[in-house]
Design an enzyme around this catalytic site. Structure first.
Site, PDB file in Angstrom:
ATOM      1  N   ASP A  32      49.475  -2.199 -57.564  1.00 45.04           N
ATOM      2  CA  ASP A  32      48.545  -2.127 -56.439  1.00 45.04           C
ATOM      3  C   ASP A  32      47.359  -1.267 -56.896  1.00 45.04           C
ATOM      4  O   ASP A  32      47.547  -0.312 -57.653  1.00 45.04           O
ATOM      5  CB  ASP A  32      49.217  -1.499 -55.214  1.00 45.04           C
ATOM      6  CG  ASP A  32      48.556  -1.901 -53.900  1.00 45.04           C
ATOM      7  OD1 ASP A  32      49.217  -2.539 -53.062  1.00 45.04           O
ATOM      8  OD2 ASP A  32      47.356  -1.598 -53.729  1.00 45.04           O
ATOM      9  N   SER A 126      48.718 -18.990 -46.096  1.00 43.07           N
ATOM     10  CA  SER A 126      48.498 -18.710 -44.677  1.00 43.07           C
ATOM     11  C   SER A 126      48.426 -19.996 -43.877  1.00 43.07           C
ATOM     12  O   SER A 126      48.020 -21.050 -44.396  1.00 43.07           O
ATOM     13  CB  SER A 126      47.173 -17.951 -44.548  1.00 43.07           C
ATOM     14  OG  SER A 126      46.764 -17.924 -43.208  1.00 43.07           O
ATOM     15  N   TYR A 151      37.659 -16.594 -46.988  1.00 46.81           N
ATOM     16  CA  TYR A 151      39.042 -16.107 -47.123  1.00 46.81           C
ATOM     17  C   TYR A 151      40.024 -17.283 -47.057  1.00 46.81           C
ATOM     18  O   TYR A 151      40.877 -17.448 -47.929  1.00 46.81           O
ATOM     19  CB  TYR A 151      39.379 -15.087 -46.021  1.00 46.81           C
ATOM     20  CG  TYR A 151      40.867 -14.821 -45.927  1.00 46.81           C
ATOM     21  CD1 TYR A 151      41.514 -14.060 -46.879  1.00 46.81           C
ATOM     22  CD2 TYR A 151      41.639 -15.380 -44.891  1.00 46.81           C
ATOM     23  CE1 TYR A 151      42.890 -13.850 -46.824  1.00 46.81           C
ATOM     24  CE2 TYR A 151      43.002 -15.181 -44.824  1.00 46.81           C
ATOM     25  CZ  TYR A 151      43.626 -14.410 -45.787  1.00 46.81           C
ATOM     26  OH  TYR A 151      44.985 -14.220 -45.732  1.00 46.81           O
ATOM     27  N   LYS A 155      42.814 -19.270 -49.995  1.00 48.82           N
ATOM     28  CA  LYS A 155      44.233 -19.645 -49.883  1.00 48.82           C
ATOM     29  C   LYS A 155      44.414 -21.118 -50.261  1.00 48.82           C
ATOM     30  O   LYS A 155      45.377 -21.488 -50.939  1.00 48.82           O
ATOM     31  CB  LYS A 155      44.754 -19.378 -48.472  1.00 48.82           C
ATOM     32  CG  LYS A 155      44.780 -17.892 -48.114  1.00 48.82           C
ATOM     33  CD  LYS A 155      45.701 -17.104 -49.023  1.00 48.82           C
ATOM     34  CE  LYS A 155      45.633 -15.612 -48.797  1.00 48.82           C
ATOM     35  NZ  LYS A 155      46.253 -14.820 -49.868  1.00 48.82           N
ATOM     36  N   SER A 218      39.277  -6.545 -26.137  1.00 49.57           N
ATOM     37  CA  SER A 218      38.570  -7.728 -25.631  1.00 49.57           C
ATOM     38  C   SER A 218      39.428  -8.955 -25.887  1.00 49.57           C
ATOM     39  O   SER A 218      39.820  -9.208 -27.022  1.00 49.57           O
ATOM     40  CB  SER A 218      37.229  -7.907 -26.353  1.00 49.57           C
ATOM     41  OG  SER A 218      36.380  -6.821 -26.075  1.00 49.57           O
TER      42      SER A 218
HETATM   43  N1  NAD Z   1      48.625  -9.940 -42.663  1.00 48.88           N
HETATM   44  C1  NAD Z   1      48.373 -11.194 -42.307  1.00 48.88           C
HETATM   45  O1  NAD Z   1      48.129 -11.475 -41.137  1.00 48.88           O
HETATM   46  C2  NAD Z   1      48.442 -12.310 -43.335  1.00 48.88           C
HETATM   47  C3  NAD Z   1      48.522 -13.640 -42.900  1.00 48.88           C
HETATM   48  C4  NAD Z   1      48.569 -14.653 -43.847  1.00 48.88           C
HETATM   49  C5  NAD Z   1      48.516 -14.359 -45.198  1.00 48.88           C
HETATM   50  N2  NAD Z   1      48.413 -13.050 -45.589  1.00 48.88           N
HETATM   51  C6  NAD Z   1      48.338 -12.741 -47.028  1.00 48.88           C
HETATM   52  O2  NAD Z   1      49.444 -11.944 -47.383  1.00 48.88           O
HETATM   53  C7  NAD Z   1      49.085 -11.048 -48.428  1.00 48.88           C
HETATM   54  C8  NAD Z   1      49.436  -9.641 -48.031  1.00 48.88           C
HETATM   55  O3  NAD Z   1      48.786  -9.320 -46.820  1.00 48.88           O
HETATM   56  P1  NAD Z   1      48.900  -7.882 -46.147  1.00 48.88           P
HETATM   57  O4  NAD Z   1      48.680  -8.067 -44.690  1.00 48.88           O
HETATM   58  O5  NAD Z   1      50.120  -7.205 -46.617  1.00 48.88           O
HETATM   59  O6  NAD Z   1      47.609  -7.218 -46.761  1.00 48.88           O
HETATM   60  P2  NAD Z   1      47.381  -5.714 -47.288  1.00 48.88           P
HETATM   61  O7  NAD Z   1      45.912  -5.528 -47.446  1.00 48.88           O
HETATM   62  O8  NAD Z   1      48.115  -4.747 -46.443  1.00 48.88           O
HETATM   63  O9  NAD Z   1      48.083  -5.757 -48.718  1.00 48.88           O
HETATM   64  C9  NAD Z   1      47.430  -6.233 -49.876  1.00 48.88           C
HETATM   65  C10 NAD Z   1      47.605  -5.190 -50.964  1.00 48.88           C
HETATM   66  O10 NAD Z   1      46.986  -5.679 -52.161  1.00 48.88           O
HETATM   67  C11 NAD Z   1      46.271  -4.626 -52.778  1.00 48.88           C
HETATM   68  N3  NAD Z   1      45.205  -5.251 -53.584  1.00 48.88           N
HETATM   69  C12 NAD Z   1      44.144  -5.956 -53.148  1.00 48.88           C
HETATM   70  N4  NAD Z   1      43.378  -6.355 -54.194  1.00 48.88           N
HETATM   71  C13 NAD Z   1      43.994  -5.899 -55.321  1.00 48.88           C
HETATM   72  C14 NAD Z   1      43.686  -5.962 -56.719  1.00 48.88           C
HETATM   73  N5  NAD Z   1      42.579  -6.563 -57.175  1.00 48.88           N
HETATM   74  N6  NAD Z   1      44.541  -5.380 -57.597  1.00 48.88           N
HETATM   75  C15 NAD Z   1      45.660  -4.745 -57.156  1.00 48.88           C
HETATM   76  N7  NAD Z   1      45.991  -4.636 -55.848  1.00 48.88           N
HETATM   77  C16 NAD Z   1      45.157  -5.206 -54.938  1.00 48.88           C
HETATM   78  C17 NAD Z   1      45.776  -3.757 -51.629  1.00 48.88           C
HETATM   79  O11 NAD Z   1      45.527  -2.430 -52.016  1.00 48.88           O
HETATM   80  C18 NAD Z   1      46.939  -3.865 -50.637  1.00 48.88           C
HETATM   81  O12 NAD Z   1      47.874  -2.818 -50.834  1.00 48.88           O
HETATM   82  C19 NAD Z   1      47.612 -11.294 -48.709  1.00 48.88           C
HETATM   83  O13 NAD Z   1      47.499 -12.189 -49.774  1.00 48.88           O
HETATM   84  C20 NAD Z   1      47.125 -11.923 -47.421  1.00 48.88           C
HETATM   85  O14 NAD Z   1      45.999 -12.726 -47.630  1.00 48.88           O
HETATM   86  C21 NAD Z   1      48.388 -12.028 -44.691  1.00 48.88           C
END
Ligand code: NAD
Length: 340
Positions: A32, A126, A151, A155, A218
């Site tokens: 991370d 997603s 975004y 995906k 909202s």
């Molecule tokens: N939370 C949602 O609603 C949701 C829904 C659908 C898909 N997703 C996908 O699930 C995944 C995780 O989502 P989340 O909610 O846990 O997000 P999050 O932001 O909490 O976790 C992502 C982590 O990746 C790390 N990160 C980002 N870019 C990086 C890089 N270049 N190198 C190393 N680390 C990096 C960030 O520091 C973070 O800790 C993502 O790919 C997101 O697009 C999330």
């Protein structure tokens, strides 16, 4: 037990998944860059599982660092790739940032996995890939619609990159998990969601409003063609979601997959409206939420919820936790975070 790389493993979904992986005995290494998470999450994971996962602070956009990581950890058997930027609104303003962070990191990891004798890969996709689906509930066969944001496009492109790679790399097996709306926190409240700035998602906005950090919620539109007029989503407890990753990984590691590339919807199968989520919050917290109905927000999908049959039947996984349980854990987490 197999060594698994979890990228973005200190983030919201990643941290909960690391807990479940460690509970199942996997050896976990987290990468991370802390761009959207805190190093303290490691303590939370350790408190829950009694084991501190290996951690390397690496920015996955640095190709050479990714290559060197795999030299040091040549025994990696699988990767769960969470690391990405995820703010839809920001992606519209900064598309290149999103294409760079979400696409280049994926390509660099796949390039390394191609070199391994065998590799299992799980990708965080997603339900945004479906857009406003023509039929509900949404099955995995529903057509992928033109993305509404950069975004969402990352995906779709990400899935295509993996699929194309799997076609020519027989040693690579992959699953794209299409999440619906993950919410909640671990029951221990040692880990949870830590949105930076104004939350983009409904549930952290609700809990931050209730705790006094935001004035009011909202609700964007109450004149949609739904029973109460507000938008409908499929809210899944993050612990249920995390467990699905462990099952999907096991499917690949034990060669139970039916194709080298597969997709699964991860949701509860039940849609809840914005007002139903507000009511669930009020029910479990005993607090009245300050909210007002405002106009519709551009680009909002009216209704999306998963057909869970494929995940239930093929993965043998189903959700166990309710909306109320998720809302209660989210509320307890918010109170804990603000009490610090
Ligand atoms: N939370 C949602 O609603 C949701 C829904 C659908 C898909 N997703 C996908 O699930 C995944 C995780 O989502 P989340 O909610 O846990 O997000 P999050 O932001 O909490 O976790 C992502 C982590 O990746 C790390 N990160 C980002 N870019 C990086 C890089 N270049 N190198 C190393 N680390 C990096 C960030 O520091 C973070 O800790 C993502 O790919 C997101 O697009 C999330």
């Amino acid at each position: 037990m197999d060594k698994i790389l979890v990228t973005g493993g200190l983030g919201f979904i990643g941290s909960h998944t690391v807990v479940e992986l460690q509970n199942e005995g996997y050896e976990v290494v987290i990468i991370d860059d802390l761009s959207n998470s805190s190093i303290k999450v490691l303590d939370g994971i350790e408190t829950i599982t009694g084991k501190r996962p290996l951690f390397e602070q690496i920015d996955l956009k640095e190709k050479i660092d990714v290559e060197n990581f795999f030299v040091r950890h040549a025994d990696i058997k699988g990767v769960i790739h969470f690391a990405a930027s995820k703010a839809v609104g920001e992606s519209v303003k900064e598309p290149l940032l999103y294409y760079e962070n979400n696409i280049s990191t994926l390509v660099y990891i796949l390039k390394e996995l191609k070199k391994l004798p065998s590799a299992a890969f799980i990708f965080s996709s997603s339900c945004t890939v479906y857009g406003q689906a023509d039929e509900l509930p949404i099955t995995e066969n529903a057509p992928v619609k033109k993305a509404e944001s950069p975004y969402g496009n990352t995906k779709q492109i990400g899935e295509e990159i993996i699929q194309d790679t799997c076609k020519v790399v027989p040693t690579l097996k992959a699953i794209a998990l299409r999440y619906f709306n993950p919410i909640g926190a671990h029951e221990s409240v040692e880990i949870g969601e830590l949105p930076i700035g104004v939350p983009q998602n409904l549930v952290p906005f609700i809990t931050q409003t209730a705790i006094g950090l935001r004035e009011e919620l909202s609700v964007f539109g109450d004149d949609y063609p739904t029973p109460d007029g507000t938008c409908i989503r499929d809210y899944i407890h993050v612990v249920d979601l995390a467990k699905a990753h462990v099952v999907a990984l096991g499917r690949l590691l034990q060669n139970k997959n039916k194709a080298n590339y597969e997709t699964f919807n991860l949701g509860t199968g039940k849609g809840s409206s914005v007002l139903e989520v507000v009511q669930a919050f009020e029910r479990v917290s005993g607090k009245k939420l300050n909210y007002k109905i405002v106009g519709r927000r551009e680009g909002d999908i009216i209704s999306a919820y998963a057909d869970t049959n494929k995940a239930n039947d093929e993965l043998g996984w189903k959700t166990e936790l309710s909306l109320d349980e998720a809302m209660l854990s989210a509320w307890k987490w918010e109170q804990k975070v603000r009490a610090k």
